[in-house]
Design a protein around this motif. Structure first.
Motif, PDB file in Angstrom:
ATOM      1  N   UNK A   1       0.972  -1.218   0.101  1.00 45.25           N
ATOM      2  CA  UNK A   1       0.353  -0.620   0.223  1.00 45.25           C
ATOM      3  C   UNK A   1       0.741   1.507  -0.334  1.00 45.25           C
ATOM      4  N   UNK A   2       2.191   1.170   0.227  1.00 40.43           N
ATOM      5  CA  UNK A   2       2.474   2.512   0.203  1.00 40.43           C
ATOM      6  C   UNK A   2       2.827   3.167  -1.498  1.00 40.43           C
ATOM      7  N   UNK A   3       3.952   4.796  -1.306  1.00 41.62           N
ATOM      8  CA  UNK A   3       3.707   5.167  -2.599  1.00 41.62           C
ATOM      9  C   UNK A   3       5.142   4.402  -3.491  1.00 41.62           C
ATOM     10  N   UNK A   4       5.954   4.055  -2.722  1.00 39.67           N
ATOM     11  CA  UNK A   4       6.754   3.339  -3.804  1.00 39.67           C
ATOM     12  C   UNK A   4       7.886   4.572  -3.708  1.00 39.67           C
ATOM     13  N   UNK A   5       7.548   5.665  -3.554  1.00 44.11           N
ATOM     14  CA  UNK A   5       8.550   6.416  -3.478  1.00 44.11           C
ATOM     15  C   UNK A   5      10.021   6.311  -2.415  1.00 44.11           C
ATOM     16  N   UNK A   6       9.275   6.200  -0.627  1.00 44.89           N
ATOM     17  CA  UNK A   6      10.846   5.594  -0.122  1.00 44.89           C
ATOM     18  C   UNK A   6      11.252   4.313   0.261  1.00 44.89           C
ATOM     19  N   UNK A   7      12.196   4.158   0.319  1.00 38.59           N
ATOM     20  CA  UNK A   7      12.698   3.346   1.102  1.00 38.59           C
ATOM     21  C   UNK A   7      11.897   2.304   3.006  1.00 38.59           C
ATOM     22  N   UNK A   8      11.753   1.137   2.473  1.00 41.49           N
ATOM     23  CA  UNK A   8      10.760   0.084   3.249  1.00 41.49           C
ATOM     24  C   UNK A   8      11.789  -0.094   3.911  1.00 41.49           C
ATOM     25  N   UNK A   9      11.119  -0.598   5.131  1.00 37.30           N
ATOM     26  CA  UNK A   9      11.293  -1.750   6.248  1.00 37.30           C
ATOM     27  C   UNK A   9      12.532  -2.636   5.769  1.00 37.30           C
ATOM     28  N   UNK A  10      12.482  -3.563   4.735  1.00 38.51           N
ATOM     29  CA  UNK A  10      13.161  -4.694   4.162  1.00 38.51           C
ATOM     30  C   UNK A  10      14.301  -3.871   3.674  1.00 38.51           C
ATOM     31  N   UNK A  11      13.749  -2.861   2.687  1.00 43.52           N
ATOM     32  CA  UNK A  11      15.326  -1.960   2.160  1.00 43.52           C
ATOM     33  C   UNK A  11      16.804  -2.118   2.633  1.00 43.52           C
ATOM     34  N   UNK A  12      16.156  -0.559   4.265  1.00 43.94           N
ATOM     35  CA  UNK A  12      16.832  -0.765   4.616  1.00 43.94           C
ATOM     36  C   UNK A  12      17.892  -1.640   5.691  1.00 43.94           C
ATOM     37  N   UNK A  13      16.947  -2.642   6.026  1.00 45.28           N
ATOM     38  CA  UNK A  13      17.421  -4.301   6.247  1.00 45.28           C
ATOM     39  C   UNK A  13      18.923  -4.468   5.340  1.00 45.28           C
ATOM     40  N   UNK A  14      18.360  -4.722   4.404  1.00 47.32           N
ATOM     41  CA  UNK A  14      19.516  -5.720   3.430  1.00 47.32           C
ATOM     42  C   UNK A  14      20.265  -3.910   2.786  1.00 47.32           C
ATOM     43  N   UNK A  15      19.762  -3.217   3.176  1.00 53.30           N
ATOM     44  CA  UNK A  15      21.367  -1.750   2.846  1.00 53.30           C
ATOM     45  C   UNK A  15      22.043  -1.548   3.732  1.00 53.30           C
ATOM     46  N   UNK A  16      21.253  -1.923   5.737  1.00 52.71           N
ATOM     47  CA  UNK A  16      22.611  -2.865   6.295  1.00 52.71           C
ATOM     48  C   UNK A  16      23.367  -3.350   6.092  1.00 52.71           C
ATOM     49  N   UNK A  17      22.978  -4.533   5.406  1.00 49.71           N
ATOM     50  CA  UNK A  17      23.390  -5.823   5.728  1.00 49.71           C
ATOM     51  C   UNK A  17      24.753  -5.643   4.264  1.00 49.71           C
ATOM     52  N   UNK A  18      24.538  -4.180   3.451  1.00 49.65           N
ATOM     53  CA  UNK A  18      24.995  -4.766   1.924  1.00 49.65           C
ATOM     54  C   UNK A  18      26.206  -3.307   2.462  1.00 49.65           C
TER      55      UNK A  18
END
Length: 168
Positions: free
Chosen positions: A56-73
């Motif tokens: 249901x988000x707009x897709x314009x911002x990072x979701x929590x999954x993006x942030x988790x994967x970003x932290x791992x990367x």
């Protein structure tokens, strides 16, 4: 950059006073005017996060999954770079890509048979080090995986505690 010289006084301090090595990292989510988004304060910066477009988000911002994967990367990238420097391995390029597979039917409660969250996470290390020996590259891999904090946390999850405070 001479990583060993940089870390030597820190290691000495932590050996002499183990309590000095104990740190607490903190992140804080804050409410915004829409239920599909929030602010995330990590102490150094505030990020805008929102629900994934698939829920249901707009897709314009990072979701929590993006942030988790970003932290791992980020952790895998920096750890690999630091290990290469410490081992004296000359690299031309190090790049880490992280992908996570999840089925949003679990997240949305459509299927109780599916997990809420990632079912699989893949890390892809792309290292260009033409002067490195196979033994050096093997050591780089072993030490990077051993010392990547976020990877080790995901592999051996800590106990997670929750506390709820209600206000009238």
């Amino acid at each position: 950059m001479d990583l060993r010289s940089l870390q030597k006084p820190l290691k000495g301090q932590y050996r002499k006073d183990p309590n000095a090595s104990q740190i607490i990292l903190r992140a804080k989510g804050g409410q915004t005017d829409v239920p599909l988004a929030c602010s995330v304060d990590i102490g150094h910066a505030i990020y805008h996060a929102e629900a994934h477009k698939g829920v249901g988000g707009t897709g314009a911002g990072a979701c929590s999954g993006d942030l988790l994967l970003g932290a791992l990367a980020a952790c895998a990238q920096i750890t690999c770079q630091m290990v290469a420097a410490a081992m004296g391995i000359p690299t031309e390029r190090i790049e880490v890509t992280v992908e996570g597979d999840l089925d949003l039917r679990g997240t949305l409660g459509i299927s109780k048979d599916l997990p809420v969250g990632f079912e699989r996470v893949q890390l892809h290390f792309d290292v260009t080090a033409p002067k490195a020996t196979p033994e050096q590259l093997r050591g780089l891999r072993e030490k990077t995986e051993q010392y990547c904090v976020v990877m080790q946390t995901l592999l051996r999850p800590p106990r997670v505690q929750t506390e709820w405070i209600g206000h009238d």
